[in-house]
Scaffold this active site. Sequence first.
Site, short mmCIF file in Angstrom:
data_model
loop_
_atom_site.label_atom_id
_atom_site.label_comp_id
_atom_site.label_asym_id
_atom_site.label_seq_id
_atom_site.Cartn_x
_atom_site.Cartn_y
_atom_site.Cartn_z
N ASP A 38 53.65 -3.80 -34.14
CA ASP A 38 53.06 -2.32 -34.47
C ASP A 38 53.75 -1.33 -33.86
O ASP A 38 54.42 -1.41 -32.86
CB ASP A 38 51.60 -2.41 -34.05
CG ASP A 38 50.56 -1.84 -35.17
OD1 ASP A 38 50.94 -0.87 -35.96
OD2 ASP A 38 49.38 -2.17 -35.14
N CYS A 88 74.03 4.51 -34.27
CA CYS A 88 73.03 3.55 -33.49
C CYS A 88 71.75 3.76 -33.31
O CYS A 88 71.33 3.79 -32.21
CB CYS A 88 73.73 3.44 -32.18
SG CYS A 88 75.58 2.93 -32.10
#
Length: 757
Positions: free
Chosen positions: A472, A422
């Site tokens: 970003d 995960c």
Amino acid sequence: MKAEGQRILKELVLVGGGHSHIAILKEFGMRPVLGLRITLISEYGGTPYSGMLPGLIAGHYNYEEVHIDLVRLCRLAGAQFYRTRVEGLDLGGKRVLCEGRPPVRFDLISINNGSTPRTKGIAGAAKYSIPVKPIMQFLRGWDRILEAAIKREGDSYRVTVIGGGAGGVEVTLATQFCLYNELKKRNITSSQIEFHLVTESDVLLPTHNPRVQEKYTRILDDRKVVVHLQHRVVKVEADALFCEPGAIILSDAIILATDGAPSEWLRESGLTTDHQGFIVVDECLRSPSHPFVFAAGDAASVREHPRPKSGVFAVRQGPPLGENIRLALADLPSKPFVPQRHFLSLISTGDQYAVASRGRWALEGKIIWKIKDWIDRRWMKQYRELPAMSEDEGDSRIAERLIPNSDTLPEEGKETIRCGGCGSKVGSVVLNKVLNRVDIIERKDILLGLKSSDDAAALKVPEGMIQVQSVDSFPVFLNDPYMFGKIAANHCLGDLFAMGAEPQSAQVLVTVDPGSDSAMEEQLFQVMSGAISLLEEHRVALIGGHTSEGSPLGIGLVVNGLAEEGSLLRKGGMRPGDQLIMTKPLGTGTIFAADMRARAKSSWIEEAVRSMVRSNGPAIDCFKRHGASASSDVTGFGLVGHLIEMLHASGTGAKMNLKAVTFFSGAVETAKAGILSTLQPQNRKLEASLKFKGERDERYELLFDPQTSGGLLASVPLKHAEACLGDLKSVGYLDAAVIGEVVVREKEEPCLEIRGL
Ligand SMILES: Cc1cc2nc3c(=O)[nH]c(=O)nc-3n(C[C@H](O)[C@H](O)[C@H](O)COP(=O)(O)OP(=O)(O)OC[C@H]3O[C@@H](n4cnc5c(N)ncnc54)[C@H](O)[C@@H]3O)c2cc1C
């Protein structure tokens, strides 16, 4: 201090960058403790060396010569630096309460935040007098006094200093020396200037021997300072001091150099304090009421060894304080420290002359000043000339394994083998705790957001609008996770603003340093609080995200905006004749590369951070109002990179003037020292697309400097350019400048021509 693969297990918070803490920072930097994260909280980026303060006031030293740069020191120590004012302690929750930012958690805390002149018992002192500390505040006030005295052009002017201790006499003589000098430079007579010194005591310098007192009485007399002994000031007004018993002293300027008083919040913190409010500590510098609290310097009152408040003791307490903190981290018993009873004081008289005092002994002369100057400069040198550091050295120094290992740690701090599944997700308990501590705004156009338990968010795009999206991410570059989160969010919103879209929602991805649950929670809380506070400013809803464990700390944001169809401002709209306007200076890449090497000054970082959290929102509004034809935010590719993208998209050329481009303080200096961002050489490959005419220096290199949260570059029709620039300045972009113009693209010629210096 975190070595590779090491989990953060304990948090040490240092409140105030006083004389004891700077010693600790340097020492812990040289001999780090594995698994310890240190955070210094201080209201200024520089801290003064007390012995040189009078010399600074007199004009013998400049600001930098007497200040230790806390930002550089923290970098060296691998410590976090939070520039803010502490306002209180929550001892139950082990949290420091700070001005304008979220609380800071600690396991151990040390307080070395000094004292400020006592105003209690002097009505009006806070309003009408200028305290000698904090020094930055004093220097601003002193500038105002100088200006007023100079304006009088020889007419009478009275300066009164309250306080007859060493600090008071030194400040009186240093300010007098400085003022007379400034008047002389302007050919103004000083004959009408009066200096008064007022003290409730029946002698000057009561903690020194009678020979020192006599010498000072004579020196003050020679220098025509009027001394008022046994005058207890009870009230001050703008132009007078009211003393008991019954005297009124008229004065144009009042300086407060009374004995030190502690911060008010200490008394309210629940710590055991003495009758004045200073923290009571035992001879191991540890609070008897709260053993996880240490204190030193003026802020502390050592139960077993009371001593006068003095920088000398704060300096001496640094090493034993550091050692006892190390012992406390290892759960070992503390070691007592007995401060010396007598010590040498070198008290200056403002004119490069000084009196030496120790026990019953006194000596005076120019040579004493020279010795003092030599000692003080030598002391400062150990903090000014810090060892050079490479970018990754912080993690490679040999670290001490002091914190007890997993077997002896409480459950939450135990090292466990973490699975990488995960995406090494941070546990839901930690995440939920953080989410419960932050405020997330709600918007009507967020159909399913963070508060819903669904697998994805759902957003509404109103009729006639389009959705604009950008992403970003960054590894940490600033040793303050809150400000780092804020800058990252601002940077990401910059893409939406550049296109003229209104930000609506964001998802956030955070990688936190591995550590105990509480250490991870703290870092996640700080970085998320920073990002969310910035999003909140723009009414942007956080709608989801993902967190994982890993090194280094990092944050990324996916941001969504809304814009009316057909209204987007794109890179490709430039027209020949348009003026190129850039809103912010350049240089964040080089400055933070220098910061990583502990070579950036705190003032440079402060200026850059101020700009990096300034939104591009108001700028795009100005550009739109003035008919901008294209815009882009200047980020990773540097100014040249982003301009060339715009030119290609527009099919135009441009002429840019290097002289017109603005740079952050320090950027040219660090570039000159060859410190450049690792991305800069890649950006520089764009040189093939430009023609350069004239002289070049390091400013040229900075045209390729990658920017974080940089400004907007826009093309504005010539007839609107001046008004647009005026508007930009009026909304706070003081460094905005016209840096060139758009021209017709000549075939076979590079699209960009840069005129040099
Ligand atoms: C004019 C003058 C001359 C002196 N000359 C001498 C001398 O020659 N020799 C000598 O031994 N002593 C001298 N002293 C006394 C000396 O200045 C103090 O005793 C000494 O500075 C105390 O050191 P410290 O480490 O406890 O705290 P400081 O040196 O005062 O440092 C405290 C730090 O904590 C920060 N801080 C304060 N409050 C907060 C807050 N709420 N939140 C965050 N940060 C905070 C401050 O910005 C500062 O960086 C002089 C004092 C004066 C006023």
